[in-house]
Design an enzyme around this catalytic site. Structure first.
Site, short mmCIF file in Angstrom:
data_model
loop_
_atom_site.label_atom_id
_atom_site.label_comp_id
_atom_site.label_asym_id
_atom_site.label_seq_id
_atom_site.Cartn_x
_atom_site.Cartn_y
_atom_site.Cartn_z
N GLU A 264 -10.44 1.10 -3.09
CA GLU A 264 -11.85 1.52 -3.12
C GLU A 264 -12.14 2.43 -4.32
OE1 GLU A 264 -13.83 -0.10 -1.24
OE2 GLU A 264 -12.32 -0.91 0.12
N HIS A 267 -13.07 0.38 -7.17
CA HIS A 267 -14.50 0.03 -7.14
C HIS A 267 -15.34 1.22 -7.62
CE1 HIS A 267 -14.47 -3.89 -5.24
NE2 HIS A 267 -13.81 -3.46 -4.17
N GLU A 293 -14.38 -6.85 -7.87
CA GLU A 293 -13.08 -6.99 -7.21
C GLU A 293 -11.94 -6.95 -8.23
OE1 GLU A 293 -13.28 -6.63 -4.12
OE2 GLU A 293 -11.29 -7.18 -3.36
ZN LIG Z 1 -12.88 -4.70 -2.73
#
Ligand SMILES: [Zn+2]
Length: 503
Positions: A264, A267, A293
């Site tokens: 995360e 991201h 991603e």
């Molecule tokens: Zn992801």
């Protein structure tokens, strides 16, 4: 409109959209984290009121007309791109008759409810008719948009600009031809890696101390990034200076939460590292699924699963869990975090077998949208494919076709971006290695060097460029799936002591 008026109009228009979106994101985040469950219904009701207002504002003919005028003006690269993104979204929404739009939303909402019930009851038959309806309405919506290539081609392009069946066929055929036999080889000829020591009891209060170590190692930007806990970890961006990520602690796993955080945070960095000139614009939050991603998987797999990443961290973790880890060497630990084993659940799959889970979903989706599929036996078709590619067969619907939420909400074309993102990451990683001695900087607690490279080459641009353009910009070549497959085969041949043969 002259240029100044145009810029002023767009500023006002965009700010209003962003304000609604910030409100909606905040309510969603609140509901997913701290709101008491009994408050959810009221909150959802208010959210749908606000989304309705945003919808009306966006499809106001006067606004669409102005956006179209702006589209043909020279307002600078960033604003022009932003208007292009806005128009794409607005046109999609405006092309659907309001009645149909409402019916479609209702079908998806009902879809999720029925899917959840069917999953709990472990019964595909309960969901079957609903899935048929979802597919039918999804197809119908694309008829309204105007089909450019084929239905599924257009859906793929919506989740990853520039992608098509032809390109994904090429991608997944390579995976099928090279990775499927390799996975079988690893299972048959590879050494046995027992990772049970990572699944002892690890008290959560102590895991939280490990999290602090990890945050320190990642130079976690705590003034701009919040870390909480939820059932399903996710990331949401409020602005370039406010990104929220979540994780989930499991008592019987040392690494589950750690790798959720690393994923995360990958991201999150995409937003936190963006150029200030993109603040408040659509380009700051419209990166494609595959590109996003690619950044989370980059950190999770290509950086976080390396031995060098743990050289500083692991001895400190051993001190927190002396009883569980005192006899486990760093090398053993690194072997265990990379263990590969065919499994039934996508979200728990390891780095090597993960793309095969996606291959299966891609083949089924393509048939569901473009071809003719027997919905009555789709669960068996699913199971057959797991047997064919992974050598295991789900015994029930819960660990088979009902495991993922995506199809219940009409998300067809989304899954392939997960595998694509992992593959993009391999190519970015290869490029990073030309500039940076990755293992050296990781072993010396210099994650900042990794971060700076990602910022300089990828993150700062936000959604200004699509994946193809980014790939060219960063690596000076087109995307090549074989870089990804070579990386996986080399890594896992070494890990599982497989003699390399040129297949
Ligand atoms: Zn992801």
């Amino acid at each position: 409109m002259d240029k100044e008026e145009a810029l002023q109009f767009y500023k006002n228009y965009n700010e209003k959209c962003q304000a609604y979106e910030l409100a909606l994101k905040t309510m969603f985040f609140d509901m997913s984290t701290i709101a008491p469950v009994n408050g959810n219904d009221y909150c959802i009701q208010m959210m749908s009121l606000l989304s309705g207002e945003l919808y009306d504002y966006m499809i106001n003919p006067d606004h669409i007309d102005k956006l179209q005028q702006l589209h043909h003006m020279d307002l600078g690269e960033i604003i022009n791109k932003d208007i292009q993104l806005s128009l794409k979204e607005v046109n999609k929404t405006a092309l659907l008759p309001k009645d149909f739009y409402i019916k479609m939303q209702q079908t998806y909402t009902k879809g999720e409810v029925v899917w959840r019930q069917a999953k709990n009851a472990n019964n595909y038959a309960m969901f079957k008719d609903c899935l048929k309806e979802i597919v039918a309405i999804k197809k119908q919506s694309y008829q309204y948009y105007g089909v450019k290539k084929t239905l599924y081609d257009d859906m793929l392009d919506d989740y990853e600009t520039g992608m098509s069946i032809e390109k994904y066929d090429h991608f997944f055929n390579a995976i099928k031809n090279r990775l499927v036999p390799f996975v079988k080889k690893v299972m048959n000829e590879g050494i046995f890696i027992d990772d049970t020591p990572l699944h002892q009891n690890f008290e959560i209060t102590k895991q939280e101390k490990v999290t602090e170590l990890l945050k320190d190692y990642l130079h976690f930007q705590k003034e701009n990034c919040y870390l909480g806990t939820t059932e399903h970890p996710f990331t949401t961006d409020f602005s370039l200076h406010d990104v929220r990520i979540t994780t989930k602690y499991l008592e019987n796993s040392l690494i589950s939460s750690l790798f959720s955080i690393i994923h995360e945070y990958g991201h999150a960095l995409y937003h936190l590292n963006m150029d200030e000139s993109l603040a408040g614009l659509k380009v700051a939050s419209s990166m494609t699924c595959g590109m996003h991603e690619s950044q989370s998987r980059f950190l999770e797999n290509y950086i976080g699963k390396r031995k060098s990443f743990w050289i500083c961290l692991y001895p400190q973790i051993q001190k927190i869990f002396p009883k569980q880890l005192k006899d486990l060497s760093l090398d053993q630990f690194v072997q265990m975090i990379n263990v590969s084993q065919p499994s039934l659940i996508r979200t728990e799959a390891d780095e090597l077998t993960y793309p095969l889970h996606i291959l299966i979903r891609y083949e089924l989706e393509k048939d569901m949208i473009n071809g003719d599929v027997d919905f009555d036996h789709l669960d068996q078709l699913w199971a057959d494919k797991y047997e064919q590619y992974l050598g295991i067969r789900p015994a029930d619907a819960k660990s088979g076709i009902l495991q993922d939420i995506h199809w219940s909400g009409g998300d067809f074309g989304y899954f392939p971006t997960y595998a694509l993102g992992s593959a993009f990451a391999a190519q970015f990683f290869q490029e990073m290695n030309k500039d940076v001695d990755v293992d050296d900087v990781l072993a010396h607690h210099h994650f900042d060097v990794i971060n700076d490279w990602l910022k300089e080459h990828i993150h700062r641009y936000g959604a200004l460029y699509n994946a193809n353009e980014m790939m060219q910009k960063v690596t000076h070549q087109d995307f090549d799936v074989n870089i990804y497959i070579d990386y996986l085969i080399e890594k896992y041949s070494c890990l599982y002591h497989i003699k390399e043969s040129k297949e």
